[in-house]
Design an enzyme around this catalytic site. Structure first.
Site, PDB file in Angstrom:
ATOM      1  N   GLU A 140      11.970  -0.509  24.611  1.00  0.00           N
ATOM      2  CA  GLU A 140      13.108  -0.376  23.683  1.00  0.00           C
ATOM      3  C   GLU A 140      13.742  -1.697  23.283  1.00  0.00           C
ATOM      4  OE1 GLU A 140      12.408   1.655  26.163  1.00  0.00           O
ATOM      5  OE2 GLU A 140      12.455   3.688  25.335  1.00  0.00           O
ATOM      6  N   THR A 145       9.164   7.980  18.013  1.00  0.00           N
ATOM      7  CA  THR A 145       9.834   7.347  19.156  1.00  0.00           C
ATOM      8  C   THR A 145       8.844   6.752  20.153  1.00  0.00           C
ATOM      9  OG1 THR A 145      11.665   7.613  20.723  1.00  0.00           O
ATOM     10  CG2 THR A 145      10.043   9.410  20.621  1.00  0.00           C
ATOM     11  N   ARG A 166       3.638  11.503  22.287  1.00  0.00           N
ATOM     12  CA  ARG A 166       2.489  10.635  22.603  1.00  0.00           C
ATOM     13  C   ARG A 166       1.219  11.125  21.907  1.00  0.00           C
ATOM     14  NH1 ARG A 166       3.690   8.123  28.551  1.00  0.00           N
ATOM     15  NH2 ARG A 166       5.794   8.904  28.745  1.00  0.00           N
ATOM     16  N   GLU A 171       6.879  15.126  25.710  1.00  0.00           N
ATOM     17  CA  GLU A 171       5.948  14.012  25.936  1.00  0.00           C
ATOM     18  C   GLU A 171       4.644  14.193  25.170  1.00  0.00           C
ATOM     19  OE1 GLU A 171       6.819  11.347  27.313  1.00  0.00           O
ATOM     20  OE2 GLU A 171       8.467  11.824  28.676  1.00  0.00           O
ATOM     21  N   ASP A 207      18.979  10.025  23.581  1.00  0.00           N
ATOM     22  CA  ASP A 207      18.553   8.893  22.740  1.00  0.00           C
ATOM     23  C   ASP A 207      17.816   9.221  21.435  1.00  0.00           C
ATOM     24  OD1 ASP A 207      16.433   9.716  24.362  1.00  0.00           O
ATOM     25  OD2 ASP A 207      16.063   7.786  25.297  1.00  0.00           O
TER      26      ASP A 207
HETATM   27  C1  DMJ Z   1       8.782   6.494  25.449  1.00  0.00           C
HETATM   28  O1  DMJ Z   1       7.956   7.519  25.851  1.00  0.00           O
HETATM   29  C2  DMJ Z   1       9.595   6.855  24.235  1.00  0.00           C
HETATM   30  O2  DMJ Z   1      10.044   5.692  23.629  1.00  0.00           O
HETATM   31  C3  DMJ Z   1      10.753   7.760  24.546  1.00  0.00           C
HETATM   32  O3  DMJ Z   1      11.572   8.012  23.429  1.00  0.00           O
HETATM   33  C4  DMJ Z   1      11.607   7.149  25.612  1.00  0.00           C
HETATM   34  N1  DMJ Z   1      10.865   6.700  26.744  1.00  0.00           N
HETATM   35  C5  DMJ Z   1       9.598   6.038  26.605  1.00  0.00           C
HETATM   36  C6  DMJ Z   1       9.655   4.543  26.671  1.00  0.00           C
HETATM   37  O4  DMJ Z   1      10.608   4.009  27.452  1.00  0.00           O
END
Ligand code: DMJ
Length: 452
Positions: free
Chosen positions: A360, A443, A121, A117, A244
């Protein structure tokens, strides 16, 4: 199952009236007007954060209280939101945000943070912010953070531990998953290129390769792996949470760095996913779960997290599959007028009914529209944004839903709402704010550019 009224109504009309006289086509989408709405709603959420939670990680959008993940703030929302502010041209807000980050963000803290995370982020947000604003303090902070995360890679396999103490470098969390071991190369790679320190790229790439090399004979990865032994602890394979973004980073590593090893790993992985996880059911395309060793179907579940996959398929050149899967995602959304976290797509029954304000499905809509220019994706985006505002808006910001059936709100507004959900809505309706080919999104929707 109680279907959404509008969906019912459309089905009923389709059955009762001849095709020629069927429901009027949806009105054309006024992208400029939609972009203005998205910006105004983003500002509503940002101003709520600013008023009630300034300097903290997140805003609790119902109680109007601040929340810090680890008891002390790492400025999750300000860092995650910075590039969205810049893209939307909200310069005053972006400058104020940057000043807060420059003066207050400090990683010298005795806290055990989750590497995944913090990487997507904070490291992603700082690097993107740096590339957009050229503020050298952001790169300095990114390097400090990256350096503090490095001990996570010191396992016998090179697969990272899940947690690291930012001050002491002490690690814990031996059972991880491919998303957490394989979603580092974009941020660490970019950091390595921008600082001229190849160690960052090397460690993250080793972790990605170490994950890939442990794939099964049929080319799938599981949902749990021990980073000390490299043994799988959970053999359930899917494109869902926990796996994912491992797929996403294989392709994007090739796109951003031109790394041929990543392309090779992507090709092997996507063909196994398309063979064993894709599920053609009654003419619809879904992706379910299968055992990584036998390929046997273990669950027919797909959800809000899986909905990134059409975007990835489109970005990697498979627009045909992407479009079919996106239609399924939108069907999932329309069942209750907002998507559930998990749906059993064969039974069309919700398996988990929460909605965390996830981006997403919007991300995929953005990619599909980019590649096809089909206005139907603008229509999808408008429907989803209308529902999003209708059910999730609160006095102080945007609130997750406890249940998409009851629409009861929950006191959570994760920082990704400002980093991703609003950004992808904005880019869908205002694509001119982006030079698409020059950018690769991490992501968490942070924009990374190949400047090296
Ligand atoms: C985000 O923190 C990122 O996209 C991660 O890859 C998956 N979950 C959340 C959003 O749903």
């Amino acid at each position: 199952m109680k279907m959404r009224f509008a969906f019912h109504a459309i089905c009923a009309i389709a059955l009762l009236v001849p095709a020629a006289a069927s429901a009027a086509p949806p009105s054309p989408v006024d992208s400029a007007a939609m972009a203005a709405r998205v910006k105004a709603e983003f500002l509503h959420a940002w101003n709520g954060y600013r008023q009630y939670a300034w300097g903290h990680d997140e805003l609790k959008p119902l109680s109007k209280k601040p929340f810090d993940w680890y008891g002390q703030s790492l400025l999750m929302t300000p860092v995650d939101a910075l590039d969205t502010l810049v893209l939307m041209g909200l310069n005053r807000e972006a400058d104020e945000d940057r000043a807060l980050i420059d003066s207050k963000l400090d990683f010298d803290k005795d806290i055990d943070v989750k590497v995944f995370e913090i990487n997507i982020r904070l490291l992603g947000g700082l690097l993107s912010g740096y590339q957009l604003t050229h503020d050298p303090v952001l790169l300095k902070k990114a390097e400090d953070l990256g350096t503090r995360l490095l001990p996570a890679f010191d396992s016998p396999t090179g697969l990272p531990y899940r947690f690291v103490n930012l001050r002491t470098g002490k690690v814990h969390g031996t059972v991880s998953n491919p998303a957490e071991t394989g979603t580092l190369i974009l941020e660490f790679g970019t950091l390595g290129k921008l600082t001229g320190k190849p160690v960052f790229y090397a460690k993250a790439k080793r972790a990605l390769i170490a994950t890939f090399e442990r794939r099964s004979k049929i080319g799938l990865v599981g949902a749990g792996i021990n980073v000390e032994t490299g043994a799988w602890t959970d053999t359930d394979s899917s494109i869902s949470g926990g796996i994912d973004s491992y797929y996403e980073y294989l392709w994007k590593c090739w796109r951003l760095f031109g790394d041929k090893d990543c392309l090779r790993m992507w090709k092997a992985s996507i063909s196994a996913a398309n063979r064993y996880l894709a599920d053609d059911f009654h003419g619809e395309l879904w992706y379910g779960h299968a055992d990584m060793n036998t390929g046997r179907r273990t669950a027919t579940e797909y959800g809000a997290l899986d909905a990134f996959f059409p975007g990835l398929l489109a970005l990697s050149g498979d627009v045909k599959r992407a479009a079919r899967l996106q239609d399924s995602s939108f069907r999932m959304w329309n069942l209750y007028g907002i998507e559930p976290e998990v749906l059993d797509y064969r039974a069309m029954k919700i398996a988990y009914d929460g909605y965390a304000l996830r981006p997403e499905i919007v991300e995929s809509t953005f990619y599909l529209h980019h590649y096809t220019h089909d206005p139907k994706y603008l229509g999808m985006g408008r429907t989803m944004f209308d529902d999003f505002v209708k059910y999730c808006r609160s006095d102080a910001g945007y609130a997750a839903l406890k249940s998409v059936v009851t629409k009861q709100q929950k006191d959570d507004m994760e920082s990704f709402v400002l980093a991703e959900t609003f950004k992808y809505y904005w880019l869908l309706f205002h694509p001119q704010s982006l030079d698409f080919n020059a950018v690769t999104f991490n992501t968490e929707a942070h924009l990374l550019r190949r400047t090296w």
